[in-house]
Design a protein around this motif. Sequence first.
Motif, PDB file in Angstrom:
ATOM      1  N   UNK A 310       6.914 -10.408 -15.985  1.00  0.00           N
ATOM      2  CA  UNK A 310       6.118 -10.243 -14.765  1.00  0.00           C
ATOM      3  C   UNK A 310       5.605 -11.576 -14.252  1.00  0.00           C
ATOM      4  N   UNK A 311       5.188 -12.437 -15.176  1.00  0.00           N
ATOM      5  CA  UNK A 311       4.710 -13.758 -14.758  1.00  0.00           C
ATOM      6  C   UNK A 311       5.840 -14.575 -14.153  1.00  0.00           C
ATOM      7  N   UNK A 312       7.053 -14.439 -14.721  1.00  0.00           N
ATOM      8  CA  UNK A 312       8.201 -15.182 -14.177  1.00  0.00           C
ATOM      9  C   UNK A 312       8.542 -14.700 -12.769  1.00  0.00           C
ATOM     10  N   UNK A 313       8.516 -13.378 -12.558  1.00  0.00           N
ATOM     11  CA  UNK A 313       8.796 -12.836 -11.226  1.00  0.00           C
ATOM     12  C   UNK A 313       7.743 -13.285 -10.222  1.00  0.00           C
ATOM     13  N   UNK A 314       6.478 -13.301 -10.656  1.00  0.00           N
ATOM     14  CA  UNK A 314       5.402 -13.752  -9.765  1.00  0.00           C
ATOM     15  C   UNK A 314       5.580 -15.214  -9.391  1.00  0.00           C
ATOM     16  N   UNK A 319       7.187 -19.253  -5.507  1.00  0.00           N
ATOM     17  CA  UNK A 319       8.025 -20.410  -5.194  1.00  0.00           C
ATOM     18  C   UNK A 319       8.846 -20.168  -3.931  1.00  0.00           C
ATOM     19  N   UNK A 320       9.370 -18.945  -3.791  1.00  0.00           N
ATOM     20  CA  UNK A 320      10.142 -18.623  -2.586  1.00  0.00           C
ATOM     21  C   UNK A 320       9.255 -18.655  -1.343  1.00  0.00           C
ATOM     22  N   UNK A 321       8.028 -18.159  -1.492  1.00  0.00           N
ATOM     23  CA  UNK A 321       7.096 -18.183  -0.369  1.00  0.00           C
ATOM     24  C   UNK A 321       6.739 -19.614   0.010  1.00  0.00           C
ATOM     25  N   UNK A 322       6.506 -20.443  -0.983  1.00  0.00           N
ATOM     26  CA  UNK A 322       6.177 -21.845  -0.719  1.00  0.00           C
ATOM     27  C   UNK A 322       7.355 -22.567  -0.072  1.00  0.00           C
ATOM     28  N   UNK A 323       8.581 -22.267  -0.561  1.00  0.00           N
ATOM     29  CA  UNK A 323       9.766 -22.912   0.018  1.00  0.00           C
ATOM     30  C   UNK A 323       9.976 -22.467   1.462  1.00  0.00           C
ATOM     31  N   UNK A 326       7.625 -24.362   3.568  1.00  0.00           N
ATOM     32  CA  UNK A 326       8.077 -25.739   3.727  1.00  0.00           C
ATOM     33  C   UNK A 326       9.246 -25.829   4.715  1.00  0.00           C
ATOM     34  N   UNK A 327      10.176 -24.862   4.619  1.00  0.00           N
ATOM     35  CA  UNK A 327      11.322 -24.875   5.540  1.00  0.00           C
ATOM     36  C   UNK A 327      10.862 -24.689   6.985  1.00  0.00           C
ATOM     37  N   UNK A 328       9.875 -23.794   7.174  1.00  0.00           N
ATOM     38  CA  UNK A 328       9.349 -23.577   8.518  1.00  0.00           C
ATOM     39  C   UNK A 328       8.674 -24.841   9.039  1.00  0.00           C
ATOM     40  N   UNK A 329       7.896 -25.472   8.185  1.00  0.00           N
ATOM     41  CA  UNK A 329       7.214 -26.705   8.582  1.00  0.00           C
ATOM     42  C   UNK A 329       8.228 -27.810   8.867  1.00  0.00           C
TER      43      UNK A 329
END
Length: 455
Positions: A310-314, A319-323, A326-329
């Motif tokens: 569960x911690x790995x999925x979180x 990480x996907x949300x942060x990426x 970053x891509x949007x920015x």
Amino acid sequence: MGKKVKTFEQQCIAINNQLKAEPKGETAKAIYRRTMGAYPVYRTWHRKLIHYCSECGGGFEWIGQKECPHCHVKFTDAPRQYQRREVMYHMELEAKGDIQLTRVYRAERWTQYGRKSYTDVWEVGRFFYAPNGERRVFARSVQGLSPYYDAFSRWSPITIRREGRHMSWAAEMRYNLSMNTYHVRSLTQQWKYKNIPELMKEYDNDTSVLRVIAYPWAETLLKTGQEAMFRHMVRNHEIMPKGTEHAFKICSRHHYVINDPTLWMDTIALLKYLHMDTHNPKFVCPEDLRALHQQLLERKWKVDDRRAERARITRMENEMKRKAEQDKKYAEMIENWPKHFGNLLSLNLQSTNLDIRPLQSIDEFKQEGDTMHHCVYAMGYYDYNKKPNCLILSAKDGEGKRLATIEYNTKDFSIVQCRAACNQVPERDEEIRGLINSNTATIKKLVTESIRKSA
């Protein structure tokens, strides 16, 4: 107003200030010397093996005698190799109201061939025990650079010393010395009821017994036959783990004897970790403790694996949300790049075999960093939000070969740094700097126009 009640520590300090660390007399020294026993000491003297008495130092030939031929003291031990100094710790129990005081003395016997042994006795420390088991240590300082845990300083004052879980094992053991004999002057009423002298003899006068037995549950362990658990507490000078009192009571009701304390306590901890019923005799008083412990341990591993997954999925989702952010920015920065720099991107400084221009896009930043092997792209020099006054210029020769990368500050119109490949100094460094500085007015004009246009 009522009289202010002193805390336990304040009472201990008051009692300690009244006590005097007076040296022992010759009678007491003789008693302590006898507790060390007497024995022959052998050593090599002028290439000849000789024996001498540990009491009087007189030499003789060892043929299995049971007493010294000079002072006629009876030997209590087998011959030992040359030993100049012996150390023993002795304890005296004395009551001070409801507080039990333990005074610890260090006896040293110095033995030398041809001379009578010399004994020195001096007080090392004082241990105060409250009725609820709380302890305060007053002792002489320990030599910090000494490799021995009991290297007390002879002439240091006896003052309060701190101890606790945060200290290392060696620091804790400095004040939990093994005693060889003790003298009972007086005991508190509570300790008389618990038969402290007999208990101390049974556990070889370990001072940890005094700390553990002060708690009510310790007496219960002894009366219910849980000697292994009590011995474990004494050996580790621990108190009962919080939240396990009811489990001990269940063991007492079912006449369950804990033979393996560490395994049993680990089992209770596993039950709590797995949120299982610690009031169930099936778990608290198992027939096969080792099998139950292994079963719970395997169950804990599965729980840990699920939690780790569960911690790995979180972490992956974050990480996907942060990426994505970053891509949007990054996309917005690429779109607004020409608008932000405006007329500055049209800057073109030329001289003989030298051409200096600003990097036109973020892709050119990556090409510049890969070709010149420096961090102009990796460290985000293109990010005008973090570096609003940073203008990156690229210097090339007439054939288009990259010579240097220049960071220019558009606020104070100065060169911050000028780097060649691998962050080295460019060969034409002075020429590049001179060309840029000679066109400062042009750069100021372009900056002013860009600001007016953006406004």
